[in-house]
Design an enzyme around this catalytic site. Structure first.
Site, short mmCIF file in Angstrom:
data_model
loop_
_atom_site.label_atom_id
_atom_site.label_comp_id
_atom_site.label_asym_id
_atom_site.label_seq_id
_atom_site.Cartn_x
_atom_site.Cartn_y
_atom_site.Cartn_z
N GLU A 1 10.47 -32.07 -4.90
CA GLU A 1 10.70 -32.58 -6.25
C GLU A 1 11.37 -33.95 -6.21
O GLU A 1 12.09 -34.33 -7.13
CB GLU A 1 11.59 -31.60 -7.04
CG GLU A 1 10.93 -30.28 -7.35
CD GLU A 1 11.67 -29.50 -8.44
OE1 GLU A 1 12.03 -30.10 -9.47
OE2 GLU A 1 11.90 -28.30 -8.24
N ARG B 1 10.28 -22.71 -8.85
CA ARG B 1 11.44 -22.85 -7.96
C ARG B 1 11.94 -21.48 -7.50
O ARG B 1 12.30 -21.29 -6.33
CB ARG B 1 12.59 -23.55 -8.70
CG ARG B 1 12.52 -25.03 -8.76
CD ARG B 1 13.79 -25.55 -9.40
NE ARG B 1 13.72 -26.97 -9.73
CZ ARG B 1 14.62 -27.61 -10.46
NH1 ARG B 1 15.67 -26.95 -10.96
NH2 ARG B 1 14.49 -28.90 -10.71
N GLU C 1 0.83 -1.20 0.00
CA GLU C 1 0.00 0.00 0.00
C GLU C 1 0.86 1.26 0.00
O GLU C 1 0.57 2.23 -0.70
CB GLU C 1 -0.91 0.02 1.23
CG GLU C 1 -1.88 -1.15 1.30
CD GLU C 1 -1.35 -2.30 2.13
OE1 GLU C 1 -2.15 -2.89 2.88
OE2 GLU C 1 -0.14 -2.60 2.02
N ARG D 1 16.44 -21.67 -13.22
CA ARG D 1 17.17 -21.18 -14.38
C ARG D 1 16.21 -20.69 -15.46
O ARG D 1 15.10 -21.21 -15.62
CB ARG D 1 18.07 -22.29 -14.96
CG ARG D 1 19.07 -22.83 -13.96
CD ARG D 1 19.98 -23.88 -14.55
NE ARG D 1 19.29 -25.06 -15.05
CZ ARG D 1 18.88 -26.07 -14.29
NH1 ARG D 1 19.09 -26.06 -12.99
NH2 ARG D 1 18.28 -27.12 -14.83
#
Length: 333
Positions: free
Chosen positions: A266, A185, A53, A208
């Site tokens: 993962e 990620r 804000e 990446r």
């Protein structure tokens, strides 16, 4: 501009800074002048910096007076590292405040009530479900449960295989799907895998760009298991910090990462199954490629289901096309 359109712009601002604001939530804000035109946009700055804000009000300047502030989270009403956002809104002469999600933090809550008490019109709940299931999902989860939010990311064939019979797995999903994973990620606090994945695939676990460059922000890399991780493995390089946890217990993993909010699992089937059996997966992101592989390499091991009535049911949160693949987002029933 309508409140809904302004809120979508605020959501985009929040998405832009997700992962950079911890321990504060990623919030977006838009200021409209008295005619309904955009005069300021902003998002939460890194810890110690201004809230969304305040950033938007600074951009708007005097044009904010008599206007509307549209914010993804109810403005805070307490003095932490920075003064209350309610104070800034009142000082700027804002006449209407629109927010998507009420602040469940008892320390910072009741900003809307204080604004209303000062004569400001408040409009709650605009695109509330979208915000609660989007940029604020993990932060809200941690406030509710006291533990980090765990997303299990899994990629596989349409018949649920993570590799061919000879172990080859690069690549089942498309470049577009892999690019989406890297963006996620970059917004996560940590990426978790097991030692088996490190030994078999030697992943870097960095975030990446499609051309291979590192994103500015990198997650903590967490390797879980009892096997040694050789010094030449990519997760031991200097691209991002790495934590080695010598355990197989998902609860111990979460205790070690208790100061984090957004965890991205993962791992291979063994560790993922352990998290599922422990009831510690809060969302599944399944990237499904239109290919049939067959064979023994399934995306998941046993999870204690001996008969169909024991199978845990999940609900589709969203279904998206990502290049030729489908991204399924699921949450527990």
């Amino acid at each position: 501009m309508s409140f809904e359109a302004a809120m979508r712009l605020a959501i985009a601002q929040a998405d832009r800074v997700k992962g950079t604001t911890y321990p504060n939530p990623p919030v977006g804000a838009v200021v409209l002048d008295s005619a309904g035109d955009i005069v300021g946009v902003g998002a939460t700055e890194p810890v110690g910096g201004a809230h969304a804000e305040v950033v938007a009000l600074r951009a708007a300047g005097e044009r904010a007076r008599g206007g509307t502030a549209v914010v993804t989270l109810e403005p805070c009403n307490h003095h932490g590292r920075t003064p209350p956002c309610v104070d800034a809104l009142l000082a700027a002469g804002i006449s209407t405040v629109v927010h998507a999600v009420a602040d469940p933090n008892p320390v910072a809550a009741d900003g809307a009530a204080r604004l209303a008490g000062a004569g400001v019109t408040t409009v709650p709940g605009v695109l509330g479900a979208e915000v609660a299931g989007g940029s604020l999902r993990e932060w809200l989860h941690k406030l509710r449960t006291g533990r980090p939010h765990v997303t299990w990311k899994v990629a596989g064939s349409v018949d649920g295989r993570s590799a061919a019979a000879d172990g080859t797995s690069q690549w089942i999903t498309s470049p577009q799907a892999r690019a989406d994973v890297h963006l996620r990620r970059a917004a996560a606090d940590a990426v978790i895998v097991g030692t088996g994945t490190v030994v078999a695939d030697d992943p870097a676990l960095t975030a990446r760009t499609p051309d291979g460059a590192l994103y500015d922000r990198q997650p903590l890399r967490v390797v879980v298991g009892l096997r040694e991780v050789a010094a030449d493995r990519k997760v031991r390089n200097a691209d991002s910090p790495t934590m080695l946890l010598r355990t197989r217990d998902p609860a111990e993993v979460l205790r070690a990462l208790a100061d984090r909010t957004d965890l991205f699992l993962e791992s291979g089937p063994a560790l993922a199954s352990a998290f599922l059996r422990a009831g510690l997966i809060d969302r599944i992101l399944a990237y499904v490629a239109p290919v049939l592989i067959g064979g023994p390499n399934t995306v998941i091991d046993t999870i204690g289901v001996d008969t169909l009535t024991q199978a845990p049911r999940w609900s589709y949160d969203s279904v998206l096309r990502v290049g030729p693949d489908v991204l399924l987002s699921l949450v527990p029933d």
